[in-house]
Scaffold this active site. Structure first.
Site, short mmCIF file in Angstrom:
data_model
loop_
_atom_site.label_atom_id
_atom_site.label_comp_id
_atom_site.label_asym_id
_atom_site.label_seq_id
_atom_site.Cartn_x
_atom_site.Cartn_y
_atom_site.Cartn_z
N ASP A 1 89.24 -4.07 -55.94
CA ASP A 1 89.32 -3.77 -57.37
C ASP A 1 88.03 -3.14 -57.89
O ASP A 1 87.02 -3.08 -57.20
CB ASP A 1 89.59 -5.06 -58.14
CG ASP A 1 91.07 -5.43 -58.10
OD1 ASP A 1 91.88 -4.58 -57.74
OD2 ASP A 1 91.37 -6.60 -58.42
N LYS B 1 91.54 -0.45 -61.46
CA LYS B 1 91.64 0.37 -62.66
C LYS B 1 90.38 1.19 -62.82
O LYS B 1 89.28 0.66 -62.71
CB LYS B 1 91.78 -0.55 -63.88
CG LYS B 1 93.06 -0.33 -64.66
CD LYS B 1 93.01 -1.09 -65.95
CE LYS B 1 94.33 -1.79 -66.22
NZ LYS B 1 94.22 -2.82 -67.23
N MET C 1 86.98 -10.12 -70.65
CA MET C 1 87.69 -8.90 -71.07
C MET C 1 87.73 -8.75 -72.60
O MET C 1 88.71 -8.26 -73.15
CB MET C 1 89.14 -8.90 -70.55
CG MET C 1 89.22 -8.82 -69.04
SD MET C 1 90.92 -8.93 -68.47
CE MET C 1 91.16 -10.70 -68.46
C1 SAM Z 1 90.05 -8.87 -65.05
S1 SAM Z 1 88.84 -10.09 -65.40
C2 SAM Z 1 88.67 -10.80 -63.77
C3 SAM Z 1 87.85 -12.06 -63.73
C4 SAM Z 1 87.52 -12.50 -62.31
N1 SAM Z 1 88.72 -12.81 -61.55
C5 SAM Z 1 86.59 -13.71 -62.31
O1 SAM Z 1 87.00 -14.83 -61.95
O2 SAM Z 1 85.41 -13.51 -62.65
C6 SAM Z 1 87.39 -9.11 -65.60
C7 SAM Z 1 86.39 -9.73 -66.59
O3 SAM Z 1 85.53 -10.64 -65.93
C8 SAM Z 1 84.26 -10.64 -66.53
N2 SAM Z 1 83.26 -10.28 -65.50
C9 SAM Z 1 83.49 -9.91 -64.23
N3 SAM Z 1 82.34 -9.69 -63.57
C10 SAM Z 1 81.34 -9.94 -64.45
C11 SAM Z 1 79.91 -9.90 -64.36
N4 SAM Z 1 79.28 -9.55 -63.24
N5 SAM Z 1 79.20 -10.24 -65.46
C12 SAM Z 1 79.82 -10.60 -66.60
N6 SAM Z 1 81.15 -10.66 -66.73
C13 SAM Z 1 81.92 -10.34 -65.67
C14 SAM Z 1 84.31 -9.63 -67.66
O4 SAM Z 1 84.65 -10.34 -68.84
C15 SAM Z 1 85.45 -8.74 -67.23
O5 SAM Z 1 86.05 -8.10 -68.33
#
Ligand code: SAM
Length: 254
Positions: free
Chosen positions: A35, A56, A168
């Protein structure tokens, strides 16, 4: 012979935060479907694998969810070891459940390798414990992607009753904060935004719910970001982390 699929969580980004099992699966993989939030340093561990981006980009899905299922199933049935690699944990807003159901229905052996979710890692790396005795005895992880779904999730909560972790939601932070204020949350509620958590470019913004609602939070870049709302967001226990890093460097020099 039948292959298999591993639904693997890659953690928040820093390869040092991968689990040992995730590394094991990546090293053995023939095919990796990854992803958008999975970085090059993590992908490099899959030395012998073909890699395909299926996430995406610029709001468009490279491959539909059904097509991802079909590719995984076909490859596994041809004997390949497939890793389906997702940011954070595969079952936290990652559609891992849907993929597990599809694999099960197709009779493909699969396993789940949990990852460190940004829901807890992003706050932690900014020195914010999501629960803290006397400040918060629970936390709720919600998506800010859809404003109405967000409103429904917070609709039943007592205002200021727990820590709210919003994934998100950074692009919609002002209207989301306004919804909370409408629901009775105090404008002075501490809030923080942690962007690119665990990566060299990590940024932390701190303020209040009122700042968020009036669009006062400034961030550079457009990396993934997690919002934390609640009394714990005022804690900033980062000096501990900085001290460890400094002490470590001093030891290496001596
Ligand atoms: C589609 S969701 C997936 C979440 C993922 N499965 C998890 O457990 O972290 C994606 C969201 O995770 C958060 N996110 C992912 N990586 C991040 C990071 N390195 N720092 C801050 N927020 C993060 C953000 O809010 C982003 O919009």
């Amino acid at each position: 012979v039948m292959g298999h699929v591993s639904l693997v969580g890659a953690g928040p980004g820093d390869p040092a935060l991968l689990t040992r099992k995730a590394v094991m699966r990546l090293r053995a993989a023939d095919l990796v479907l990854y992803d958008a939030l999975v970085g090059e340093r993590v992908l490099r561990l899959a030395r012998r694998a073909q890699r395909f981006f299926v996430g995406k980009r610029a709001g468009r899905q490279a491959l539909s969810q059904t097509a991802i299922h079909a590719v995984m199933i076909r490859a596994a049935k041809r004997g390949r070891r497939v890793v389906r690699l997702k940011g954070g944990d595969p079952f936290v807003f990652g559609r891992g459940g849907e993929e597990a159901i599809a694999l099960g229905a197709a009779g493909v052996p699969f396993d789940i390798v949990p990852g460190i979710s940004s829901a807890v890692a992003a706050p932690a790396l900014a020195g914010i414990p999501v629960t803290h005795r006397g400040l918060a005895s629970a936390f709720l992880v919600v998506s800010g992607h859809d404003e109405d779904a967000f409103a429904a999730s917070i609709g039943q909560l007592a205002p200021n009753g727990l820590t709210l972790v919003v994934l998100m939601g950074v692009g919609r932070r002002a209207p989301l904060a306004a919804r909370l204020i409408d629901r009775g949350w105090s404008r002075e509620t501490p809030a923080a935004i942690v962007a690119d958590a665990s990566l060299p470019q990590q940024q932390v913004w701190r303020g209040t719910l009122d700042d968020l609602a009036s669009d006062g939070a400034r961030l550079e870049g457009d990396g993934p970001a997690t919002i934390v709302i609640g009394a714990v967001a005022a804690l900033a226990l980062i000096t501990v982390d900085a001290q460890v890093a400094t002490a470590e460097r001093a030891r290496r020099r001596s």
